[in-house]
Design a protein around this motif. Structure first.
Motif, short mmCIF file in Angstrom:
data_model
loop_
_atom_site.label_atom_id
_atom_site.label_comp_id
_atom_site.label_asym_id
_atom_site.label_seq_id
_atom_site.Cartn_x
_atom_site.Cartn_y
_atom_site.Cartn_z
N LEU A 361 0.92 -1.18 0.02
CA LEU A 361 0.07 -0.16 -0.18
C LEU A 361 0.10 1.57 0.21
CD1 LEU A 361 -2.49 -1.13 3.07
CD2 LEU A 361 -3.19 -0.49 0.11
N MET A 362 2.37 0.97 0.85
CA MET A 362 2.62 2.15 1.13
C MET A 362 3.94 1.67 0.13
SD MET A 362 1.61 3.35 4.40
CE MET A 362 2.42 5.36 4.57
N PRO A 363 4.64 1.67 -1.35
CA PRO A 363 5.76 1.21 -1.93
C PRO A 363 6.94 1.72 -0.89
CG PRO A 363 4.12 1.49 -3.33
CD PRO A 363 2.86 1.94 -1.81
N ILE A 364 6.53 3.15 -2.01
CA ILE A 364 7.59 4.11 -1.73
C ILE A 364 8.33 4.74 -0.17
CG2 ILE A 364 8.67 6.71 -2.29
CD1 ILE A 364 6.68 6.56 -4.68
N THR A 365 6.99 4.57 1.11
CA THR A 365 7.71 4.65 1.68
C THR A 365 8.30 3.46 3.01
OG1 THR A 365 6.00 6.46 2.09
CG2 THR A 365 6.41 5.50 4.66
N ALA A 366 7.83 2.47 1.90
CA ALA A 366 8.62 1.27 3.33
C ALA A 366 9.74 1.39 1.99
CB ALA A 366 7.11 -0.24 2.36
N THR A 367 10.70 1.69 0.51
CA THR A 367 11.83 1.28 0.20
C THR A 367 12.35 2.08 1.34
OG1 THR A 367 10.16 0.89 -2.14
CG2 THR A 367 13.00 1.46 -2.31
N PRO A 454 1.65 12.21 -0.38
CA PRO A 454 2.02 12.65 -1.01
C PRO A 454 3.01 12.83 -1.14
CG PRO A 454 1.47 13.82 0.61
CD PRO A 454 1.22 12.44 1.25
N ILE A 455 3.67 13.46 -2.57
CA ILE A 455 4.61 13.14 -3.45
C ILE A 455 5.90 14.37 -2.25
CG2 ILE A 455 4.29 15.28 -4.46
CD1 ILE A 455 7.67 12.70 -4.98
N GLY A 456 5.14 15.43 -1.74
CA GLY A 456 6.05 16.85 -0.13
C GLY A 456 6.31 16.40 0.69
N ILE A 462 13.25 11.16 1.57
CA ILE A 462 13.93 10.58 -0.39
C ILE A 462 15.81 10.89 -0.31
CG2 ILE A 462 14.56 10.83 -3.00
CD1 ILE A 462 11.04 10.32 -2.35
N ILE A 463 15.28 12.71 -0.26
CA ILE A 463 17.21 13.30 -0.39
C ILE A 463 17.42 12.43 0.76
CG2 ILE A 463 18.24 15.16 -0.13
CD1 ILE A 463 15.91 16.36 -0.97
N LEU A 464 17.17 11.99 1.76
CA LEU A 464 17.60 11.49 2.56
C LEU A 464 18.60 9.82 2.31
CD1 LEU A 464 16.61 13.38 6.01
CD2 LEU A 464 19.24 13.76 5.37
N ILE A 465 17.47 9.42 1.89
CA ILE A 465 18.46 8.26 1.78
C ILE A 465 18.90 8.31 0.64
CG2 ILE A 465 17.50 6.10 1.06
CD1 ILE A 465 16.86 6.65 3.43
N THR A 466 19.11 9.03 -0.56
CA THR A 466 19.92 9.43 -1.73
C THR A 466 21.27 9.39 -0.75
OG1 THR A 466 18.35 10.55 -2.81
CG2 THR A 466 20.03 10.61 -3.20
#
Length: 777
Positions: A361-367, A454-456, A462-466
């Protein structure tokens, strides 16, 4: 640097105006400019050719207290974390906090905290550093208690305030002793006198006070108990204060003074022991938690303990590993706090017992959570930066057997505890990820139907995990331009450290594999052995000790306060006069300040004796009269007699002032005559009368002794000569008294007038209010 430090605080003044448009544009978009500007400025300072920068701005030069800012590698690293993570946190908060929240308050507190942290890491003056240090406690108190309608928020804010301010006051004691020993307020100048500090008889106290300041702020055992309760703060606050900034202030303090303290064996023993114990307790207790932010709170405690332990080791490998892990921890822990906030925001709960199966349900958050938790666990994968510093930690722990500053017992015990703490670190990391995103999906227990954020809200994590991945793959990108300079700032030595994934099948790598193996078994069987928490810690809790101390302090304070806050003006006067007499008399006696040999006194005339006798008789008569009008008039005799004395002593200004004051006072008493209490015959017991007489006579005698002693003692050059010489040239007047009042101490006079004006406005307001109430009737 002055602009970089105070820019957030200056911008905070504009927030109330900008927040008026929050219905059209979120206030955070305006605030975002501030940390990003400072971040860009600091990025321009990085590079191989970086050299420390020093700036000085006068503040209180007479006390050697100035805004002395010093930007070296250590300050640069922390400044980048404060501004960089601050930028991402503000961006995250724009989408996390609704416009209906008190955004003006939130961003004012946040910017205040940002300035405080910049001041801590850039200050070279110890007293300026302490000022900013306490400002971090004050602003964090406001941020933690932002949702003040919640009891937990108020409790957590007060708890953090009490513990960290206690440590801050202790730190002040250590900084004062450092100043006394070295004669300077500059930290860099103190480091140059490290041998003098180590050999000082005050060094033990200095060490203890600085320890208390650092350990309380960085949540080290046994002061770690405030951090879990601080999780009641909004998630952006937790991501900022409790992963990258405030909790690392104690780490910064130890690192800043490390060149001095590293010479002490006790520093090495205490710091490494407290750090490794904190690591074990924090990681062990994290597995017990059911709240996502609770798990992250105890995980932060454990990671801070790990960094503190490495600084305590004092070896080059350990110090470099500590510096590296400060950066790594900020990346993966900041992202995980934001992930926890996203889960709470999209599901309506942080209770891990109600969560599970959210990966689909939350694939980006899970990644993002996958990379963050595995990096925190130290899984030996080349694209996870947490593994690199974790392996260095193991290597530094194993190298202790070859150092002379750590006892043989600690050299054996510390590596074992390092492995144990790391195993539980792996367990809580797996518990956090798999308990939230894998397993059974419990839709019926969730307050909200989950969906991807939401993307915001995803941009910041995402920046921190990058950063986690980039640092893992290309660690040299941050080593030479940043980490090497930080290492040099702490040790004074040029860094020759390189960061690489594979060093062979060395013991440190073997320990990493051991942690993964044992941790996997414990994570998979967690439910079978988790009952151990019923035994250890069981009912034992430092929180109970804290609650007991606070409760007892409040009760006994109330009892003590009630003994003297009786509402009786007579009692207050007795206490105040007695305290002044005891303290002043003791100081006069202990410092040999009593000097009654005044030889150049003016002769006493018969007129003066008659006036003084009349005043004394009138003063005594007021005590025995039973008539209100007589008491008022007799009291006036004392004041007018004093005016006559001023005339005899050729002080017409004072005489006129006294006449006006006395006339107004008597007139006011007569105006309020009908409201004065009836004077009755005194019925106090003899003991009370004797006490009153003793206090009155003792205080009068004290004032007489002080007056004669001050006249007879010539410890300093009299300032009166300066006033006489400069009255005309500086003040433009021959009347020295007037020049003193208007020019020499003009600000005092101005504020006295302001106080009188405020009092007059208050009285006028009360009269108008009373008049309006009568008209309404």
């Amino acid at each position: 640097m002055l602009t970089a430090v105070f820019l957030p605080l200056i911008f905070a003044l504009l927030i109330p105006l900008l927040s008026k448009w929050k219905d059209k544009i979120h206030t955070g978009w305006f605030v975002l400019i501030v940390p990003f500007t400072v971040f860009v400025y600091l990025v321009t300072k990085t590079g191989k050719d970086f050299a420390p920068i020093r700036e000085t701005y006068q503040w209180i030069p007479s006390l050697n207290i100035n805004f002395d800012f010093y930007l070296d590698g250590l300050g640069l690293l922390f400044g980048l974390l404060i501004s960089g993570i601050g930028t991402l946190v503000v961006l995250y908060s724009i989408f996390y906090l609704h416009k209906s929240e008190q955004l003006a308050h939130f961003y004012v507190y946040l910017l205040m905290f940002m300035t405080a942290m910049f001041g801590v890491v850039f200050s070279d003056n110890v007293y300026v550093l302490y000022t900013f240090w306490e400002l971090t406690s004050l602003s964090s108190f406001l941020l933690i208690g932002f949702w003040n309608h919640r009891k937990g928020s108020r409790y957590g804010a007060l708890k953090s305030m009490l513990i960290t301010v206690f440590g801050g006051l202790s730190l002040l004691g250590g900084l004062i002793l450092l100043h006394l020993v070295t004669g300077t307020t500059s930290i860099q100048a103190m480091i140059e006198q490290k041998e003098v500090i180590i050999q000082s008889p005050y060094f033990g106290w200095i060490l203890a006070f600085v320890f208390l300041g650092a350990f309380t702020k960085s949540a080290q055992f046994p002061f770690h108990i405030w951090l879990p309760d601080a999780m009641e703060a909004p998630t952006p606050v937790s991501a900022y204060l409790h992963s990258a900034t405030m909790v690392k202030a104690g780490i910064f303090l130890i690192a800043r003074f490390l060149p001095i303290f590293v010479l002490s064996e006790w520093f090495m023993i205490v710091t490494s022991t407290v750090g490794i114990v904190t690591l074990c307790i924090g990681s062990y207790m994290a597995v017990r938690q059911t709240d996502l932010k609770g798990i992250l709170a105890y995980s932060t405690i454990s990671q801070l303990g790990m960094i503190m332990a490495m600084l305590g080791y004092g070896t080059s490998t350990a110090i470099f590993a500590a510096v590296f892990h400060i950066l790594n921890h900020a990346t993966f822990k900041g992202s995980l706090f934001m992930v926890a906030g996203i889960v709470d925001h999209e599901t309506g709960t942080r209770d891990i017992r109600k969560l599970g199966g959210l990966m689909t349900l939350m694939p980006i958050t899970a990644t993002l959570a996958l990379f963050g938790t595995f990096s925190m666990a130290g899984v030996p994968l080349p694209f996870l930066n947490g593994f690199y510093s974790k392996e260095m930690f193991f290597q530094a722990s194993l190298d202790l057997s070859g150092t002379s500053s750590i006892t043989e017992v600690l050299a054996i015990v510390i590596p074992i505890l390092a492995v144990v703490g790391s195993i539980f670190t792996f367990v809580y990391s797996m518990y956090l990820f798999f308990g939230t995103f894998r397993g059974e999906y419990k839709e019926q227990e969730l307050p909200k139907k989950p969906h991807e954020a939401p993307i915001g809200m995803l941009i910041s994590p995402i920046i921190l995990i990058t950063g986690v991945v980039v640092i893992g793959l290309y660690a040299q990108l941050v080593n030479e331009p940043l980490l090497a300079h930080t290492y040099e700032a702490i040790t004074g030595e040029i860094s020759n450290k390189t960061i690489s994934y594979w060093h062979g099948f060395i013991p440190a790598f073997q320990l990493s594999l051991l942690v993964v193996g044992v941790g996997t078994v414990l994570a998979m069987t967690r439910k079978r052995w988790s009952s151990i928490y019923n035994v250890l810690p069981g009912s034992l809790s430092l929180n109970r000790v804290y609650d007991w101390l606070v409760d007892r302090t409040e009760k006994y304070s109330m009892k003590i306060t009630n003994t003297y806050m009786t509402g009786s003006l007579k009692t207050y006067a007795q206490l105040l006069l007695s305290a002044i007499f005891i303290i002043s008399a003791a100081i006069l006696f202990l410092t040999n300040g009593i000097n009654l040999e005044a030889t150049d006194l003016a002769p006493i005339t018969i007129a003066e004796l008659l006036i003084v006798g009349m005043m004394a008789f009138a003063a005594i008569a007021t005590v025995f009269t039973n008539s209100r009008i007589a008491a008022i008039l007799i009291l006036g005799v004392v004041g007018y007699g004093l005016s006559i004395l001023f005339v005899l002593y050729r002080a017409p200004d004072l005489a006129l002032t006294q006449l006006i004051v006395e006339t107004v006072t008597v007139a006011l008493f007569l105006l309020a005559f009908m409201h004065l209490p009836e004077l009755r015959k005194r019925t106090e017991p003899l003991r009370t009368r004797a006490l009153n007489a003793t206090i009155a006579i003792s205080f009068g005698a004290l004032m007489t002794i002080v007056a004669i002693s001050s006249f007879a003692s010539k410890w300093f050059e009299p300032i009166s000569q300066y006033f006489l010489e400069t009255s005309k040239s500086l003040g433009g007047g021959k009347n020295v008294v007037n020049v003193i009042l208007v020019d020499m101490r003009g600000l005092d006079t101005l504020f006295e007038i302001a106080v009188l004006a405020l009092a007059a406005l208050g009285i006028y307001g009360m009269i108008k209010l009373r008049g309006n109430s009568k008209e309404a009737k």
